[in-house]
Write an enzyme that holds these catalytic residues in place. Sequence first.
Site, PDB file in Angstrom:
ATOM      1  N   ASP A 297       0.869  -1.402  -0.051  1.00 32.43           N
ATOM      2  CA  ASP A 297       0.036  -0.136   0.018  1.00 32.43           C
ATOM      3  C   ASP A 297       0.965   1.220  -0.016  1.00 32.43           C
ATOM      4  O   ASP A 297       1.109   1.670   1.058  1.00 32.43           O
ATOM      5  CB  ASP A 297      -0.623   0.021   1.245  1.00 32.43           C
ATOM      6  CG  ASP A 297      -2.033   1.161   1.257  1.00 32.43           C
ATOM      7  OD1 ASP A 297      -2.174   1.727   0.243  1.00 32.43           O
ATOM      8  OD2 ASP A 297      -2.517   1.248   2.368  1.00 32.43           O
ATOM      9  N   GLU A 330      -2.436  10.395  -0.289  1.00 34.03           N
ATOM     10  CA  GLU A 330      -3.933   9.616  -0.447  1.00 34.03           C
ATOM     11  C   GLU A 330      -4.223   9.367   1.088  1.00 34.03           C
ATOM     12  O   GLU A 330      -5.477   9.308   1.233  1.00 34.03           O
ATOM     13  CB  GLU A 330      -3.546   8.514  -1.114  1.00 34.03           C
ATOM     14  CG  GLU A 330      -4.960   7.547  -1.459  1.00 34.03           C
ATOM     15  CD  GLU A 330      -5.182   6.634  -0.399  1.00 34.03           C
ATOM     16  OE1 GLU A 330      -6.392   5.855  -0.591  1.00 34.03           O
ATOM     17  OE2 GLU A 330      -4.478   6.274   0.453  1.00 34.03           O
ATOM     18  N   ASP A 358      -4.603   0.098  -5.997  1.00 42.01           N
ATOM     19  CA  ASP A 358      -4.279   0.312  -4.786  1.00 42.01           C
ATOM     20  C   ASP A 358      -4.848  -0.753  -3.887  1.00 42.01           C
ATOM     21  O   ASP A 358      -5.788  -0.566  -2.962  1.00 42.01           O
ATOM     22  CB  ASP A 358      -4.797   1.794  -4.225  1.00 42.01           C
ATOM     23  CG  ASP A 358      -4.568   2.254  -2.882  1.00 42.01           C
ATOM     24  OD1 ASP A 358      -3.686   1.665  -2.248  1.00 42.01           O
ATOM     25  OD2 ASP A 358      -5.054   3.146  -2.432  1.00 42.01           O
ATOM     26  N   HIS A 431      -1.555  -1.074   6.231  1.00 38.81           N
ATOM     27  CA  HIS A 431      -1.537   0.004   7.262  1.00 38.81           C
ATOM     28  C   HIS A 431      -1.024  -0.356   8.744  1.00 38.81           C
ATOM     29  O   HIS A 431      -1.040   0.158   9.679  1.00 38.81           O
ATOM     30  CB  HIS A 431      -2.979   0.526   7.706  1.00 38.81           C
ATOM     31  CG  HIS A 431      -3.491   1.366   6.551  1.00 38.81           C
ATOM     32  ND1 HIS A 431      -4.705   2.112   6.896  1.00 38.81           N
ATOM     33  CD2 HIS A 431      -3.373   1.480   5.032  1.00 38.81           C
ATOM     34  CE1 HIS A 431      -4.996   2.873   5.799  1.00 38.81           C
ATOM     35  NE2 HIS A 431      -4.345   2.480   4.608  1.00 38.81           N
TER      36      HIS A 431
END
Lengths: 469, 469
Positions: A297, A330, A358, A431
């Site tokens: 990511d 983003e 993505d 994340h």
Amino acid sequence: MKRVFRTLIKTSILPLVALCTSYTTLAQEFSQAELDTVAKVREHARHSELSWQLVESLTTEVGPRLPGTENDKMAVAWAKKKFQQLGFDKVWLEPSKFPEWRRYHESGFILTPSKQPLHLTALGNSVSTPKAGLSGEVVMFETFDELIAAPADSLKGKIAFINYRMNRDIDGNGYGPAVKARNKGAVEAAKKGAIAYMMRSVSTSHHRFAHTGGSHYTKGVSKIPTTAVANPDADQLARLIALGKPVKVELNIQTEDLGEGTSYNVIGEITGSKYPEQYVLLGSHLDSWDLGTGALDDGAGVALTMAAAKHIADHTRPERSIRVVLFAAEELGLWGAKAYFKHYQDRLDNIVAAAESDFGADVVYAFESNVNAASLPAVREIAKQLKPLGIKYIRKNAARGGPDLIPFKQMTSAPIFDLHQVGTDYFDYHHTADDTLDKVDPDKLKQNTAAYAVFALMAANAETAMAGK
Amino acid sequence: MKRVFRTLIKTSILPLVALCTSYTTLAQEFSQAELDTVAKVREHARHSELSWQLVESLTTEVGPRLPGTENDKMAVAWAKKKFQQLGFDKVWLEPSKFPEWRRYHESGFILTPSKQPLHLTALGNSVSTPKAGLSGEVVMFETFDELIAAPADSLKGKIAFINYRMNRDIDGNGYGPAVKARNKGAVEAAKKGAIAYMMRSVSTSHHRFAHTGGSHYTKGVSKIPTTAVANPDADQLARLIALGKPVKVELNIQTEDLGEGTSYNVIGEITGSKYPEQYVLLGSHLDSWDLGTGALDDGAGVALTMAAAKHIADHTRPERSIRVVLFAAEELGLWGAKAYFKHYQDRLDNIVAAAESDFGADVVYAFESNVNAASLPAVREIAKQLKPLGIKYIRKNAARGGPDLIPFKQMTSAPIFDLHQVGTDYFDYHHTADDTLDKVDPDKLKQNTAAYAVFALMAANAETAMAGK
């Protein structure tokens, strides 16, 4: 004006399309020579190491790329230089403002019945705790709705904890419902008097990684520190709370709101031979969260969109341009994408097709459009050329696109494409600190790159310029 | 004296045993009634939640259990109380000294070519860096031997890094070779002038967890901070170094050597009806590293040995005693085990069989003894009763035992047993923050508990008292 003109054309074409209910095309969308070139590009891309080399270079030499940091600046310079080295015809930067935020320290402990470290992370935009931290009893909720339903003032002096567990699925459909508690959990907890907010990570991992991500405050509601704990730590809290005795936790979060910052969309274009002003937009985002190295990511997306365009340029000059846009910031709220589409708001009709990568680096398993009826013959031809890569055609014509295409969709009838990736494992890493290069499978990345190359070349060369609905 | 007597017996029996080359037994080791009880205990244990409840309670309510900490004291109290609640006939503590050590802070960054956090951990016993940390260029070695071969003074002012990768296998055979660099890496690096030492984690995980574990200094060689980096971070360092430019790293480790501490072996015994002074020793260790909650290492072992003895006591009174010993301070150097076997050094002959569970919570797949020839008929009978649990019999009679049995083996001819567990994934979690309860599979734990119960009951009831070679 253009928009009105386009609508007229679409209206006048529609009855014609309605007559052609079978899969015959109004015109031959691709010559045999073009299809031969598509096959060559596809075969080249599926064996090329280029996308791997790019994601390796970005995530190794730059690493994490939180917007506004030195690393973010290095990533912008890296991308510009790579586009130039790869021989893109035009390479340029476009500025984007965003709210700059830094994470300096985060730690937490369960204090009762015994002291145990908590693996947690501040959500993006979180305020700090006092320097010495804060502590309080944990009040657990199973869902965001249960928190909202809690009585006023019921969390006074407490730490609210939502224990909602995201489900695993190929298309990541568990993410949206889980993210509600990330976006606004701290606000709802603060309304009831909570001094801090914790949530189970929006993650399918059973490893001890906390999952960060954007969160928001609301004017008039006090800002409290907002955090996510790793899934094993959420389990531990839930077990301790189930024992029926008060569970006290200590948190220390140190962050900083730096006000408005500037980063850059980095753009590389292969200029079209016949309709250079029209273009296929391949998107991805250059920034990443600070915990991992942003490999899945979205280093993979950056690498494969750059490589796909390069593979095309190595074999042919497309009729329309292919523009690779590496969006800025983003993660903090689609800031680069908002800036991009605003900047080009009166020229959005030039975009004949847009797709964003993505969603990690697993294989593309399906292809789907969201275009007007006149574009469907070309779409079907593209689907045929994706089939050798093991990609099926979803005929719903309801593609939603990646996050950076949201502003585009909000502004106009956008011709959006989804190259649906397998995302079963994506939220194990997304994340978290564990989003690192070793999670990228080089072979899967090649298939992915080949899919984007086929799509972009054919969208650029279709006889009928594609357009949105 | 006893030892001499024992040896005489063994010598006199041997010729008799040699005559019985087939699987006939000299005496009937077990009555049918005893075998019926064994089957009942086995079926009860393989369906009981007890071992799960114990490991859940220990790892949730106490969590990490570094020797000497408050949590360690809580664990000792927990174990004593649980033994009592479970109705063990005798429950007692025996003190053990050990070198007490604490970890307070650990962080690291790659500084060049960009700043990136390193996921690392101090190895046990590591000294601190200066308060503000230290930094230096990394010099990479592929193996411990390559570091040893480096020229004198070649690491002056540098940080040595051994990049040796442990291999994955069912029996964890990659651990030993990899641990060499953990035990003595810092000493060898310091001899060449290094200011700090880093190694790739002794771990098979591809997740971002650093693996701690014991390390040692040598008198006369300066003590330098000694650390392990997670595998993805080791990969990142290796890639950066391969680019050919100097790679600088910053480390900040804060630890403390607290001198000699005291903890306790916690012992629970089911007293035998016929030969109470003779006993089967079921071992595990109560302490754990501080990073995880010590679920696999060794909460599972604690839980399943306690539960196995309890299941036996629920069905019968064994002829010999069954003694469950939860050793103290294993992680810091087998201190509890050393104290235990020293304390009982003139009564070691009372131990008719010893097995330790300290290899996670996966299933037992094989059973192996290390006993004198006269004991083999009973061993074969035990193997038969383990077969319904899917456990094969390894006829090499060369069991090595768990780590806490090392002092026992060094002191006498110990009757050691291995209930070999599947350890393929064990080193994904072992000694990391990710060693948490969710890694324990309740069903596998039940099989494991049943295996120990069968083994312990039959070893306690065998007609011939088993003994070592």
